[in-house]
Design a protein around this motif. Structure first.
Motif, mmCIF file in Angstrom:
data_model
loop_
_atom_site.group_PDB
_atom_site.id
_atom_site.type_symbol
_atom_site.label_atom_id
_atom_site.label_comp_id
_atom_site.label_asym_id
_atom_site.label_seq_id
_atom_site.Cartn_x
_atom_site.Cartn_y
_atom_site.Cartn_z
ATOM 1 N N ALA A 1 -11.204 15.900 10.914
ATOM 2 C CA ALA A 1 -11.415 14.975 11.865
ATOM 3 C C ALA A 1 -12.031 13.702 11.268
ATOM 4 C CB ALA A 1 -12.491 15.496 12.940
ATOM 5 N N ASP A 2 -12.141 13.336 9.994
ATOM 6 C CA ASP A 2 -12.933 12.284 9.554
ATOM 7 C C ASP A 2 -11.882 11.108 10.013
ATOM 8 O OD1 ASP A 2 -13.725 10.477 8.013
ATOM 9 O OD2 ASP A 2 -13.398 11.380 6.030
ATOM 10 N N PRO A 3 -12.738 10.058 10.604
ATOM 11 C CA PRO A 3 -12.018 8.927 11.022
ATOM 12 C C PRO A 3 -11.726 7.897 9.742
ATOM 13 C CG PRO A 3 -14.285 8.958 11.372
ATOM 14 C CD PRO A 3 -14.157 10.180 10.859
ATOM 15 N N LEU A 4 -12.061 8.488 8.888
ATOM 16 C CA LEU A 4 -11.739 7.729 7.382
ATOM 17 C C LEU A 4 -10.511 8.286 6.761
ATOM 18 C CD1 LEU A 4 -14.912 5.880 6.033
ATOM 19 C CD2 LEU A 4 -12.891 4.735 7.544
ATOM 20 N N ARG A 5 -9.909 9.388 7.300
ATOM 21 C CA ARG A 5 -8.759 9.724 6.766
ATOM 22 C C ARG A 5 -7.563 8.809 6.377
ATOM 23 N NH1 ARG A 5 -7.870 14.887 5.780
ATOM 24 N NH2 ARG A 5 -5.679 14.715 5.742
ATOM 25 N N LYS A 6 -6.836 8.882 5.546
ATOM 26 C CA LYS A 6 -5.714 7.812 5.249
ATOM 27 C C LYS A 6 -4.545 7.979 6.118
ATOM 28 C CE LYS A 6 -6.220 7.268 0.204
ATOM 29 N NZ LYS A 6 -5.825 7.462 -0.921
ATOM 30 N N GLN A 7 -4.185 7.140 7.070
ATOM 31 C CA GLN A 7 -3.216 7.275 8.233
ATOM 32 C C GLN A 7 -1.923 6.350 8.064
ATOM 33 O OE1 GLN A 7 -5.998 6.203 11.063
ATOM 34 N NE2 GLN A 7 -6.574 8.398 11.555
ATOM 35 N N LEU A 8 -0.847 6.865 8.467
ATOM 36 C CA LEU A 8 0.150 5.863 8.204
ATOM 37 C C LEU A 8 0.281 4.676 9.017
ATOM 38 C CD1 LEU A 8 3.214 6.086 6.497
ATOM 39 C CD2 LEU A 8 4.055 6.848 8.434
ATOM 40 N N VAL A 9 0.245 3.597 8.621
ATOM 41 C CA VAL A 9 0.440 2.332 9.307
ATOM 42 C C VAL A 9 1.465 1.393 8.677
ATOM 43 C CG1 VAL A 9 -1.988 2.357 9.960
ATOM 44 C CG2 VAL A 9 -1.406 1.096 7.942
ATOM 45 N N GLY A 10 1.777 0.472 9.375
ATOM 46 C CA GLY A 10 2.779 -0.570 8.930
ATOM 47 C C GLY A 10 1.894 -1.754 8.177
ATOM 48 N N LEU A 11 2.577 -2.487 7.363
ATOM 49 C CA LEU A 11 2.060 -3.683 6.870
ATOM 50 C C LEU A 11 2.957 -4.917 6.920
ATOM 51 C CD1 LEU A 11 0.225 -2.104 3.276
ATOM 52 C CD2 LEU A 11 -0.850 -2.766 5.770
ATOM 53 N N LEU A 12 2.603 -5.894 7.214
ATOM 54 C CA LEU A 12 3.336 -7.036 7.379
ATOM 55 C C LEU A 12 2.788 -8.014 6.340
ATOM 56 C CD1 LEU A 12 4.248 -7.258 11.075
ATOM 57 C CD2 LEU A 12 5.888 -6.742 9.195
ATOM 58 N N PRO A 13 3.251 -8.493 5.261
ATOM 59 C CA PRO A 13 2.931 -9.645 4.328
ATOM 60 C C PRO A 13 2.828 -10.807 5.355
ATOM 61 C CG PRO A 13 4.587 -8.291 3.240
ATOM 62 C CD PRO A 13 4.500 -7.680 4.825
ATOM 63 N N VAL A 14 1.800 -11.536 5.283
ATOM 64 C CA VAL A 14 1.720 -12.848 6.034
ATOM 65 C C VAL A 14 2.415 -13.739 5.610
ATOM 66 C CG1 VAL A 14 -0.175 -14.409 6.558
ATOM 67 C CG2 VAL A 14 -0.952 -12.049 6.643
ATOM 68 N N ASP A 15 2.719 -13.844 4.325
ATOM 69 C CA ASP A 15 3.757 -14.965 3.755
ATOM 70 C C ASP A 15 5.157 -14.821 4.125
ATOM 71 O OD1 ASP A 15 4.561 -12.859 2.214
ATOM 72 O OD2 ASP A 15 3.961 -13.895 0.258
ATOM 73 N N ARG A 16 5.485 -13.642 4.884
ATOM 74 C CA ARG A 16 6.859 -13.238 5.312
ATOM 75 C C ARG A 16 7.668 -13.181 4.226
ATOM 76 N NH1 ARG A 16 7.038 -13.662 11.050
ATOM 77 N NH2 ARG A 16 9.133 -13.686 11.232
ATOM 78 N N GLU A 17 7.294 -13.287 3.214
ATOM 79 C CA GLU A 17 8.188 -13.447 1.634
ATOM 80 C C GLU A 17 8.097 -12.339 0.753
ATOM 81 O OE1 GLU A 17 11.178 -14.456 -0.239
ATOM 82 O OE2 GLU A 17 10.592 -15.235 1.835
ATOM 83 N N THR A 18 6.662 -11.822 0.585
ATOM 84 C CA THR A 18 6.597 -10.983 -0.453
ATOM 85 C C THR A 18 6.988 -9.542 -0.107
ATOM 86 O OG1 THR A 18 4.473 -12.086 -1.194
ATOM 87 C CG2 THR A 18 4.749 -9.924 -2.100
ATOM 88 N N VAL A 19 7.924 -8.990 -0.926
ATOM 89 C CA VAL A 19 7.998 -7.596 -0.884
ATOM 90 C C VAL A 19 7.120 -6.718 -1.765
ATOM 91 C CG1 VAL A 19 9.890 -5.648 -1.271
ATOM 92 C CG2 VAL A 19 10.656 -7.873 -0.607
ATOM 93 N N LEU A 20 6.259 -5.978 -0.894
ATOM 94 C CA LEU A 20 5.251 -5.297 -1.586
ATOM 95 C C LEU A 20 5.777 -4.067 -2.648
ATOM 96 C CD1 LEU A 20 2.700 -4.862 1.244
ATOM 97 C CD2 LEU A 20 2.628 -6.730 -0.508
ATOM 98 N N PRO A 21 5.418 -4.069 -3.876
ATOM 99 C CA PRO A 21 5.868 -2.836 -4.543
ATOM 100 C C PRO A 21 5.332 -1.646 -4.059
ATOM 101 C CG PRO A 21 4.995 -4.664 -5.991
ATOM 102 C CD PRO A 21 4.494 -5.024 -4.608
ATOM 103 N N GLU A 22 6.154 -0.713 -3.858
ATOM 104 C CA GLU A 22 5.596 0.592 -3.550
ATOM 105 C C GLU A 22 4.708 1.359 -4.554
ATOM 106 O OE1 GLU A 22 9.366 2.925 -2.785
ATOM 107 O OE2 GLU A 22 9.819 1.615 -0.908
ATOM 108 N N GLY A 23 3.631 1.791 -4.029
ATOM 109 C CA GLY A 23 2.565 2.399 -4.895
ATOM 110 C C GLY A 23 1.639 1.200 -5.056
ATOM 111 N N GLU B 1 -7.351 2.439 13.235
ATOM 112 C CA GLU B 1 -8.503 1.616 13.573
ATOM 113 C C GLU B 1 -8.160 -0.011 13.165
ATOM 114 O OE1 GLU B 1 -11.266 2.140 15.904
ATOM 115 O OE2 GLU B 1 -9.807 3.442 16.384
ATOM 116 N N ARG B 2 -7.572 0.022 12.056
ATOM 117 C CA ARG B 2 -7.432 -1.617 11.512
ATOM 118 C C ARG B 2 -6.289 -2.185 11.955
ATOM 119 N NH1 ARG B 2 -10.210 -2.498 6.831
ATOM 120 N NH2 ARG B 2 -11.710 -0.877 6.076
ATOM 121 N N ILE B 3 -5.607 -1.563 12.972
ATOM 122 C CA ILE B 3 -4.207 -2.455 13.219
ATOM 123 C C ILE B 3 -4.957 -3.590 13.808
ATOM 124 C CG2 ILE B 3 -2.605 -2.464 15.169
ATOM 125 C CD1 ILE B 3 -2.201 0.568 14.781
ATOM 126 N N GLY B 4 -4.255 -4.834 13.401
ATOM 127 C CA GLY B 4 -4.478 -6.092 13.652
ATOM 128 C C GLY B 4 -5.475 -6.895 12.660
#
Lengths: 955, 104
Positions: A853-875, A921-924
């Protein structure tokens, strides 16, 4: 051509034949039957190399695997480092050179074959000397299934090195008769050139057979070069013989100094005179044979130096032959540079050495007694016992299923060895309840000479002034008495510690001549009994074994099985680039001319999202779950309710471990009231079948259910995209593919030209999609029909990379990529897949743990690089700035990490999935991902980036 | 390499088997009624004795059946193997084995 040190007659070489070989660039000749060592000695060459640390000249010091001196590098026929000249059989074209303790691995691939054979026997006899042959005969005559292995090129063991007689004829005649009798016994496997190198639990022995090494270039290509025999024996008789032990004295490492027994071997087996003028230094009677035999062969034996004050009863025999015997004397040192020129001999009484005088010699033979070859006994965890009289370690206890016989057990006379071998085999037969044969006669031996007790002498006090620093214990490691004294002086007491401190026994020979010497010298220095010092642990392999032999056939393509789908040839022809998924070869993408992966994948993705694509999904795990309680089992293992599923329908399910963490996900088709088809991830197929079996067998044996893998019984082709309905409808006209008649998450059976086909509305892309299942036999035909029907719509085959992008755009996790064993269904945003109705299922109780029930558990979210260019390395790590926009001080807290990252054709930008603390909780929010030293700002989004409303799945 | 006697197949090479941890740790009858600590004991805690130990084994590359064994963890010797439906349950003398059906 006659070699200068070849005896005029004798030896088991073929004198009519000539073998040409090269050593250190020099062309030399020998005879068939020679080893490289015997041929070098015949040519007067003792020095083989220089030593590893001190660069001192070193030569051949023994006649077989115990030699610490004669290391060579083979160049032809195939480069091989660190072999012993004494164990390399001579053949035409052999090219070698001496090695200073380190060799060179081949830089070309080894084209030879290596293989392995499993063999099961009643009795395994190791060693084909007198004891081993007697044991093998006794076991074979009783009708037991027998294997006899021996490391030499021919049977006979110590008989090959001597002139013993049995039944009033040369003992080797008896050995030849024994071999012939064994050859005529149908249940006997007799292997020469085969070294038993490891003994393990429950009668398991590994042996290496050198099948073609001795043939050189004439080796037939179709025969494996070496073979590992994996022998499982109900009973083992060890007749592994003994190694002669040197005595340590100053400058005891010069070429021309050799074990006394080795000189007999070179003389009798190879017809080689190891020198012209010999001094024999001994502490026991066995070396007198060497002195007398060499004398008879024409060697001038200058003196027998016997450390025992009372000498030997064989003194008279020697003096009769004109050999001076010095009793109560020792060799204190030597002179010479590349070859011994003088032995320094001094009186020796009560441990004190008198003044020495030099005796000229080019051969100094040494015998300090014999160490039984207890390696295999000790490897099988047999305990050793120190024998004060022999100055050697003997098998100290009986082991179940393993008997040690002959000189390996401390029996050193011929009659005793024969009788002991027979005794050992009879003991083995008795334990196996096999009746011994009525007729089992041993050959008659001449009356044995009763030997006098040996003197246990590890080292001669160093009077040279070098303080033991030239008294070599381990020649291969250049380790001396001074090194042992330094180790003991540093406070080391355990023989294992001293071994590692001095490196004694860690070289190529694993201490065959140096191990017991070290124990003895350590005990002397510490003033404790040798039994208290003990030996270091004997570990396999007994002699070095090439990795190639251990690998056998399991290399290259056969290293790990490759699984391919029924469409593999089609994929190859279509130019697919493959990736390994477990053992499967899966097409990753299908590049068109000029395309790189990025362009190809963007094209494939666009086709699936806007037209129609097709995937070979055959590797998907499939488990057929049948039985009246099939639904009960699945209800207990899946987080969601399966029993309410209607026949004809499909449900997505998640499986957790008892800890509540996701272990697999997939879909379940209900085929009948009592039958389900469970689809698992490609990598999870075997694991999930095991998981189901484990629970069904161990916890719920009352459930009437059976689980069977049918992964390879069905191929699966997802046809994906807005035009998939047109394609599938065209190929299967008998099926109403309308959304009303064939809704999402249902399946229908149909036929194609009489072939059963199953269609399922399952989507791993969010698009309208139909999975087509058919027997692999028809895979190519059905695939082709789908391609033909799809041509008007530009149907595009796509690979796993596109599959991953499409699923990631929809936020569908890959178990094992987006999860890591610490991720719950809730963390994935899949609370909807967790039943609240079921009273229990595997993992449910863990969800109620406070940590979940820990609200700080890691949760699956999407990430969009703001520069619309960088492919973030996995890991990549995800980090946060402080409120003031600054980086926190190091160590920078980690919010989570990127689990999947791709370029999206649909979004026209790169995107990623990530596990982020309190992510939903961090969406946005904007967080940062360090990429190559720069912090890339990324926007946190929900995990579903394409079609979050799910509008596309029905077309 | 040891031989392990599968109760159904007889002695086979150890590489055919996989290990299943401590035996006789049954899935609790009513997990919901357990305290967090009791549940954690079921999920994470196992005995680790020196000496005789009742273990689960699976003949995974053979008949794929699970069975139990009494094995000595110091010598690796298998004292005996028994089927899951063996009423003797490996004998009651093992201090390490838990009573069936009770929470730890």
């Amino acid at each position: 051509m006659t070699s200068p040190f070849r005896a005029p007659e004798g030896g088991r070489i073929d004198r009519a034949g000539t073998v040409e070989f090269t050593f250190d660039g020099q062309v030399l000749t020998g005879h068939p039957g020679d080893t490289l060592a015997s041929a070098l000695l015949a040519n007067g060459r003792h020095q083989v190399a220089t030593s590893i640390k001190l660069g001192r000249p070193r030569g051949i010091a023994a006649a077989w695997a115990e030699d610490p001196g004669g290391l060579v590098q083979i160049e032809e026929p195939f480069p091989e480092p660190m072999l012993l000249a004494t164990t390399v059989e001579l053949h035409d074209g052999l090219a070698a050179h001496g090695l200073p303790g380190q060799g060179r691995l081949a830089d070309v691939p080894d084209s030879a074959r290596y293989d392995a054979v499993h063999h099961h026997v009643d009795v395994l006899v190791v060693g084909a000397g007198p004891a081993g042959l007697a044991a093998a005969l006794t076991a074979a005559r009783a009708g037991a299934r027998v294997a006899l292995v021996d490391e030499q090129s021919e049977a006979g063991g110590s008989l090959l090195s001597g002139t013993e007689r049995l039944d009033d004829a040369p003992a080797l005649d008896w050995a030849a008769d024994a071999v012939a009798e064994l050859a005529g016994s149908p249940e006997v496997l007799h292997l020469q050139r085969t070294t038993a190198f490891g003994s393990y639990d429950d009668g398991f022995v590994l042996a290496l057979e050198r099948r073609t090494d001795h043939l050189g270039a004439a080796a037939p290509k179709h025969v494996s070069r070496q073979r590992v025999w994996r022998i499982r024996a109900r009973s083992i008789v060890l007749a592994t013989g003994a190694h002669e032990r040197p005595v340590v004295f100053a400058d005891n490492d010069r070429p021309g100094i050799m074990l006394a027994g080795a000189a007999r071997t070179f003389l009798h087996r190879y017809g080689v005179l190891p020198g012209r003028e010999a001094v024999v230094f001994t502490t026991n009677d066995s070396a007198y044979d060497a002195a007398l035999d060499l004398r008879r062969a024409g060697v001038r034996v200058q003196a027998v130096v016997d450390a025992r004050p009372e000498g030997s009863p064989r003194r008279e025999e020697c003096e009769h032959a004109g050999i001076r015997v010095l009793s109560g004397a020792v060799v204190t040192g030597t002179q010479g540079v590349e070859r011994v020129t003088h032995a320094l001999v001094a009186p020796f009484a009560d441990g004190a050495v008198g003044p020495s005088s030099a005796i000229a010699c080019d051969l100094l033979l040494v015998s300090g007694g014999w160490n039984p070859a207890v390696h295999l006994f000790s490897q099988a965890r047999g305990r050793l016992r120190y024998d004060e009289v022999l100055g050697a370690f003997l098998p100290g206890e009986a082991l179940d299923g393993l008997t040690v016989t002959g000189s390996a057990a401390g029996v050193f006379d011929l009659a005793g060895c024969l009788a002991d071998g027979q005794r050992g085999a009879r003991a083995a037969l008795t334990a196996l309840a096999i009746a011994p044969a009525g007729e089992d006669r041993l050959p008659a031996t001449p009356d044995p000479v009763v030997p006098t007790a040996p003197l246990v002498l590890w080292r001669v006090p160093d009077t040279s002034g070098a303080d033991g620093s030239t008294s070599f214990v381990d020649l291969q490691r250049d380790a001396t008495v001074a090194d042992i004294a330094r180790a003991v002086g540093a406070g080391l007491r355990s023989i294992e510690h001293i071994k590692r401190y001095t490196t004694i026994g860690t070289a190529h020979d694993q201490g065959k001549t140096s191990g017991v010497l070290t124990s003895g010298i350590v005990a002397e220095l510490l003033g404790i009994p040798v039994q208290a010092t003990g030996t270091t642990t004997f570990r396999p392999p007994y002699t070095p074994v090439a990795f190639a032999a251990l690998a056998g056939r399991d290399r290259g393509r056969l290293f790990d099985p490759e699984r391919v789908t029924a469409l593999h040839e089609w994929h190859v022809a279509a130019g697919a680039v493959f990736e390994d998924v477990g053992q499967w070869k899966r097409p990753r993408y299908y590049p068109q001319p000029g395309e790189d992966m990025q362009t190809a994948v963007l094209r494939e993705c666009a086709a699936a999202r806007t037209g129609v694509g097709i995937l070979d999904g055959s590797t998907l795990g499939k488990i057929d779950v049948q039985g009246p309680d099939a639904a009960v089992l699945l209800d207990r293992l899946y987080t969601n309710l399966i029993s309410s599923l209607k026949v004809g329908s499909v449900r997505y399910g998640v499986m957790c471990g008892v800890d509540g963490m996701v272990i697999d996900d997939g879909t379940v088709l209900r085929l009948a009231e009592d039958r389900f088809l469970v689809l698992t991830t490609t990598g999870g197929a075997a694991k999930i079948l095991d998981w189901m079996e484990e629970w069904a067998q161990t916890e719920w044996p009352d459930l009437r259910v059976h689980c069977t893998s049918v992964t390879e019984q069905w191929v699966t082709f997802p046809v994906v995209g807005p035009r998939s309905r047109d394609v599938v409808g065209a190929v299967f006209p008998g099926v109403d593919v309308s959304n009303e008649a064939f809704p999402f998450m249902t399946w229908r059976d149909t036929t194609l030209d009489g072939v059963p086909v199953r269609l399922a509305r399952i989507s791993f892309s969010g698009e309208l999609a139909f999975e087509v299942y058919v027997n692999p036999w028809y895979a190519v035909a059905v695939w082709q029909r789908l391609l033909d029907a799809g041509r008007p719509y530009g149907i595009t085959p796509y690979g796993t990379e596109t599959m991953h992008v499409l699923r990631a755009e929809k936020g569908y996790p890959i178990v094992g990529q987006d999860t890591d064993g610490t991720v719950s269904p809730h963390d994935l945003g899949m609370a909807w897949a967790v039943s609240k109705k079921k009273p229990d299922f595997v993992g449910k109780r863990s969800f109620a743990r406070p940590a979940n029930a820990d609200p700080l558990r890691k949760q699956l979210v999407g990430l969009l690089p703001v520069d619309r260019e960088t492919v973030l390395p996995e890991g990549s790590q995800v980090i946060d700035f402080l409120a003031d926009g600054q980086l926190p001080p190091p160590p920078v807290p980690m919010l989570g990490h990127v689990t999947s990252s791709y370029r999206s054709a649909e979004l026209a930008r790169p995107f990623a999935l990530a596990l982020v603390k309190g992510g939903r909780e961090r969406i946005g929010d904007t967080v940062h991902v360090p990429v190559n030293g720069t912090l890339v700002p990324v926007e946190v989004t929900g995990s579903v980036l394409v079609d979050p409303e799910g509008a596309r799945r029905d077309g | 390499m040891q031989l392990i006697a599968c109760p159904w197949c007889g002695p086979r090479e150890e590489v055919e088997f996989s290990y299943g941890g401590q035996a006789h740790v049954p899935y609790p009858d009513s997990p919901a009624e357990l305290s967090d600590e009791e549940w954690a004991h079921y999920v994470f805690f196992r005995d680790n004795p020196k000496g005789r130990f009742a273990e689960r084994w699976n003949h995974s590359a053979g008949c794929r059946r699970w069975f139990n064994a009494i094995r000595d963890t110091t010598t690796y010797r298998f004292e005996r193997v028994y089927r899951l439906d063996d009423p003797k349950r490996g004998g009651t003398e093992l201090a390490s084995s838990r009573k069936e059906g009770t929470a730890p």
